[in-house]
Design a protein around this motif. Structure first.
Motif, PDB file in Angstrom:
ATOM      1  N   MET A  14      52.681  30.827  56.352  1.00 47.53           N
ATOM      2  CA  MET A  14      52.351  29.410  56.455  1.00 47.53           C
ATOM      3  C   MET A  14      51.615  29.164  57.767  1.00 47.53           C
ATOM      4  N   VAL A  15      50.548  28.367  57.694  1.00 46.02           N
ATOM      5  CA  VAL A  15      49.723  28.053  58.869  1.00 46.02           C
ATOM      6  C   VAL A  15      49.432  26.556  58.860  1.00 46.02           C
ATOM      7  N   LYS A  16      49.680  25.909  59.980  1.00 49.99           N
ATOM      8  CA  LYS A  16      49.392  24.476  60.058  1.00 49.99           C
ATOM      9  C   LYS A  16      47.922  24.283  60.423  1.00 49.99           C
ATOM     10  N   LEU A  17      47.186  23.612  59.552  1.00 46.65           N
ATOM     11  CA  LEU A  17      45.737  23.488  59.717  1.00 46.65           C
ATOM     12  C   LEU A  17      45.304  22.177  60.353  1.00 46.65           C
ATOM     13  N   ALA A  18      46.227  21.227  60.519  1.00 48.30           N
ATOM     14  CA  ALA A  18      45.873  19.920  61.086  1.00 48.30           C
ATOM     15  C   ALA A  18      47.073  19.374  61.855  1.00 48.30           C
ATOM     16  N   PRO A  19      46.836  18.464  62.782  1.00 42.60           N
ATOM     17  CA  PRO A  19      47.962  17.894  63.539  1.00 42.60           C
ATOM     18  C   PRO A  19      48.969  17.182  62.632  1.00 42.60           C
ATOM     19  N   ASP A  20      48.485  16.527  61.584  1.00 42.91           N
ATOM     20  CA  ASP A  20      49.340  15.795  60.658  1.00 42.91           C
ATOM     21  C   ASP A  20      49.730  16.709  59.495  1.00 42.91           C
TER      22      ASP A  20
END
Length: 212
Positions: free
Chosen positions: A161-167
């Protein structure tokens, strides 16, 4: 007293070669001096420009910078899993770059629906955020979970899992990937199969902190 013209011609004839030799030598010396001065000036001008243009200096500097850059990029703990294709991600995982991240101490039974045994790695950005007990994790937070199935020695899949945006956008701000053996269960952002389970975690992260 009158000078005999014939004797005067003879005297001049004798002296002329000597004067000519001295004159040629003098002229030659003057030319040599001018050439030397011109050459020295030219060399000085050329030398003055050489420190910034010399191939050896530039090549050495460029090579060092390039080598240093390459070395800092290879195995970089801050490097993120590529999310543009499953093939690129699998190649990155096979390279083991994530193994420099903070990790659980050993393979253990999965507490979730990943099946069998697992071991989780979190990148430095997520580790810092978990340690700070942040409600929202930063963009570029990432985890890699090695899947071992029923064993403990051979990796048979991955969950990433990778967070692609601040939100996090109800899970749509995260990229999800899971493959077990030859079956790919997720490879996209906002995969409901993943967000439905991870929604109860800390900004979709279920991995306990500190890492066990």
């Amino acid at each position: 007293m009158p000078v005999d013209p014939t004797r005067l011609v003879l005297v001049l004839a004798v002296l002329a070669p000597a004067c000519g030799a001295d004159g040629d030598g003098s002229t030659s010396h003057a030319v040599t001096g001018d050439d030397t001065t011109t050459s020295a000036t030219t060399d000085a001008d050329a030398t003055a420009g050489e420190p910034t243009t010399t191939a050896t200096g530039d090549a050495s500097s460029t090579s060092d910078a390039s080598t240093t850059g390459a070395a800092s990029t290879t195995g970089d703990a801050d490097a993120l899993p590529p999310v543009d294709s499953a093939e690129a991600l699998e190649a990155w995982l096979a390279g083991g770059a994530y193994r420099s991240w903070p990790a659980e101490s050993t393979v253990h039974a999965s507490a979730g629906p990943h099946g069998g045994n697992v071991r989780t790695f979190v990148n430095p950005a997520l580790a810092d955020s978990l340690a700070a007990a942040n409600v929202m994790h930063p963009q570029d937070a990432a985890t890699v979970k090695e899947l071992y199935g029923g064993g403990t020695d051979e990796i048979v899949g991955y969950a990433v899992m990778v967070k692609l945006a601040p939100d996090s956008a109800s899970g749509d701000g995260w990229y999800w990937y899971e493959r077990l053996d030859v079956t790919v269960y997720a490879d996209d952002t906002g995969v409901k199969l993943c967000t439905g389970c991870h929604g109860s975690g800390s900004d979709y992260v279920l991995t306990p902190w500190p890492l066990q």
